[in-house]
Design a protein around this motif. Sequence first.
Motif, PDB file in Angstrom:
ATOM      1  N   THR A 147      44.442  16.194  29.156  1.00 19.51           N
ATOM      2  CA  THR A 147      45.126  14.905  29.040  1.00 19.51           C
ATOM      3  C   THR A 147      44.911  13.991  30.238  1.00 19.51           C
ATOM      4  O   THR A 147      44.988  12.774  30.091  1.00 19.51           O
ATOM      5  N   GLN A 148      44.654  14.560  31.404  1.00 21.73           N
ATOM      6  CA  GLN A 148      44.472  13.728  32.583  1.00 21.73           C
ATOM      7  C   GLN A 148      43.265  14.182  33.403  1.00 21.73           C
ATOM      8  O   GLN A 148      43.420  14.823  34.447  1.00 21.73           O
ATOM      9  N   PRO A 149      42.054  13.853  32.943  1.00 18.49           N
ATOM     10  CA  PRO A 149      40.900  14.190  33.777  1.00 18.49           C
ATOM     11  C   PRO A 149      40.971  13.406  35.087  1.00 18.49           C
ATOM     12  O   PRO A 149      41.502  12.291  35.126  1.00 18.49           O
ATOM     13  N   ILE A 150      40.474  14.004  36.139  1.00 17.51           N
ATOM     14  CA  ILE A 150      40.542  13.394  37.472  1.00 17.51           C
ATOM     15  C   ILE A 150      39.151  12.921  37.863  1.00 17.51           C
ATOM     16  O   ILE A 150      38.177  13.670  37.778  1.00 17.51           O
ATOM     17  N   VAL A 151      39.064  11.660  38.297  1.00 14.10           N
ATOM     18  CA  VAL A 151      37.801  11.110  38.787  1.00 14.10           C
ATOM     19  C   VAL A 151      38.011  10.727  40.252  1.00 14.10           C
ATOM     20  O   VAL A 151      38.921   9.966  40.574  1.00 14.10           O
ATOM     21  N   VAL A 152      37.169  11.281  41.120  1.00 12.71           N
ATOM     22  CA  VAL A 152      37.263  11.033  42.552  1.00 12.71           C
ATOM     23  C   VAL A 152      36.072  10.198  42.977  1.00 12.71           C
ATOM     24  O   VAL A 152      34.926  10.526  42.650  1.00 12.71           O
ATOM     25  N   ASP A 153      36.338   9.124  43.701  1.00  8.98           N
ATOM     26  CA  ASP A 153      35.263   8.305  44.268  1.00  8.98           C
ATOM     27  C   ASP A 153      34.780   8.965  45.555  1.00  8.98           C
ATOM     28  O   ASP A 153      35.584   9.383  46.387  1.00  8.98           O
ATOM     29  N   ILE A 154      33.462   9.073  45.684  1.00 11.69           N
ATOM     30  CA  ILE A 154      32.882   9.675  46.878  1.00 11.69           C
ATOM     31  C   ILE A 154      31.689   8.829  47.317  1.00 11.69           C
ATOM     32  O   ILE A 154      30.881   8.406  46.500  1.00 11.69           O
ATOM     33  N   ASP A 155      31.617   8.565  48.602  1.00 15.93           N
ATOM     34  CA  ASP A 155      30.533   7.765  49.164  1.00 15.93           C
ATOM     35  C   ASP A 155      29.502   8.708  49.756  1.00 15.93           C
ATOM     36  O   ASP A 155      29.717   9.295  50.816  1.00 15.93           O
ATOM     37  N   LEU A 156      28.383   8.894  49.056  1.00 22.52           N
ATOM     38  CA  LEU A 156      27.365   9.840  49.509  1.00 22.52           C
ATOM     39  C   LEU A 156      26.681   9.408  50.803  1.00 22.52           C
ATOM     40  O   LEU A 156      26.006  10.222  51.442  1.00 22.52           O
TER      41      LEU A 156
ATOM     42  N   PHE B  11      27.068  11.539  53.781  1.00 22.59           N
ATOM     43  CA  PHE B  11      26.224  12.720  53.917  1.00 22.59           C
ATOM     44  C   PHE B  11      24.752  12.354  54.076  1.00 22.59           C
ATOM     45  O   PHE B  11      23.885  13.183  53.880  1.00 22.59           O
ATOM     46  N   GLY B  12      24.471  11.103  54.327  1.00 24.83           N
ATOM     47  CA  GLY B  12      23.100  10.675  54.540  1.00 24.83           C
ATOM     48  C   GLY B  12      22.464  10.003  53.337  1.00 24.83           C
ATOM     49  O   GLY B  12      21.283   9.720  53.334  1.00 24.83           O
ATOM     50  N   GLY B  13      23.224   9.749  52.291  1.00 25.39           N
ATOM     51  CA  GLY B  13      22.689   9.054  51.137  1.00 25.39           C
ATOM     52  C   GLY B  13      22.125   9.995  50.094  1.00 25.39           C
ATOM     53  O   GLY B  13      22.113  11.212  50.274  1.00 25.39           O
ATOM     54  N   SER B  14      21.683   9.409  49.008  1.00 20.23           N
ATOM     55  CA  SER B  14      21.176  10.214  47.901  1.00 20.23           C
ATOM     56  C   SER B  14      20.274   9.351  47.025  1.00 20.23           C
ATOM     57  O   SER B  14      20.503   8.160  46.868  1.00 20.23           O
ATOM     58  N   ALA B  15      19.286   9.975  46.419  1.00 21.47           N
ATOM     59  CA  ALA B  15      18.431   9.284  45.469  1.00 21.47           C
ATOM     60  C   ALA B  15      19.219   8.892  44.226  1.00 21.47           C
ATOM     61  O   ALA B  15      18.788   8.041  43.449  1.00 21.47           O
ATOM     62  N   LEU B  16      20.388   9.490  44.027  1.00 12.52           N
ATOM     63  CA  LEU B  16      21.201   9.179  42.853  1.00 12.52           C
ATOM     64  C   LEU B  16      21.782   7.768  42.902  1.00 12.52           C
ATOM     65  O   LEU B  16      22.138   7.219  41.868  1.00 12.52           O
ATOM     66  N   ASN B  17      21.898   7.209  44.089  1.00 15.51           N
ATOM     67  CA  ASN B  17      22.474   5.871  44.173  1.00 15.51           C
ATOM     68  C   ASN B  17      21.612   4.892  44.960  1.00 15.51           C
ATOM     69  O   ASN B  17      22.074   3.865  45.404  1.00 15.51           O
ATOM     70  N   THR B  18      20.344   5.224  45.130  1.00 16.24           N
ATOM     71  CA  THR B  18      19.414   4.327  45.805  1.00 16.24           C
ATOM     72  C   THR B  18      18.976   3.215  44.857  1.00 16.24           C
ATOM     73  O   THR B  18      18.614   3.477  43.731  1.00 16.24           O
ATOM     74  N   VAL B  19      19.044   2.005  45.359  1.00 12.41           N
ATOM     75  CA  VAL B  19      18.611   0.855  44.547  1.00 12.41           C
ATOM     76  C   VAL B  19      17.101   0.716  44.718  1.00 12.41           C
ATOM     77  O   VAL B  19      16.589   0.653  45.825  1.00 12.41           O
ATOM     78  N   CYS B  20      16.402   0.721  43.612  1.00 11.09           N
ATOM     79  CA  CYS B  20      14.933   0.616  43.658  1.00 11.09           C
ATOM     80  C   CYS B  20      14.504  -0.821  43.594  1.00 11.09           C
ATOM     81  O   CYS B  20      15.077  -1.645  42.991  1.00 11.09           O
TER      82      CYS B  20
END
Length: 80
Positions: A59-68, A71-80
């Motif tokens: 009934t209440q899934p939890i979503v946590v905001d995290i700034d990668l 940890f040095g960044g990530s290809a998951l959020n790199t703007v191409c």
Amino acid sequence: MSLTSKAVVLLSGGLDSTTTLAIAKSEGFQVYALSFRYGQRHQVELDYASYVAKAMGITQPIVVDIDLRLFGGSALNTVC
């Protein structure tokens, strides 16, 4: 007095985490679904995670905001 065992499932909305959630529920755990919003370009993963959680009775899934970048960044959020 009976205590229900609790489990936290990291839910991405993909097949592996959905299966893990189903197994935990089938084994009688009180499940908490946890997802991370890490700045990905597409919201689709969190949309699927929300859909799966609701379909599985969470009934209440939890979503946590995290700034990668912490940890040095990530290809998951790199703007191409």
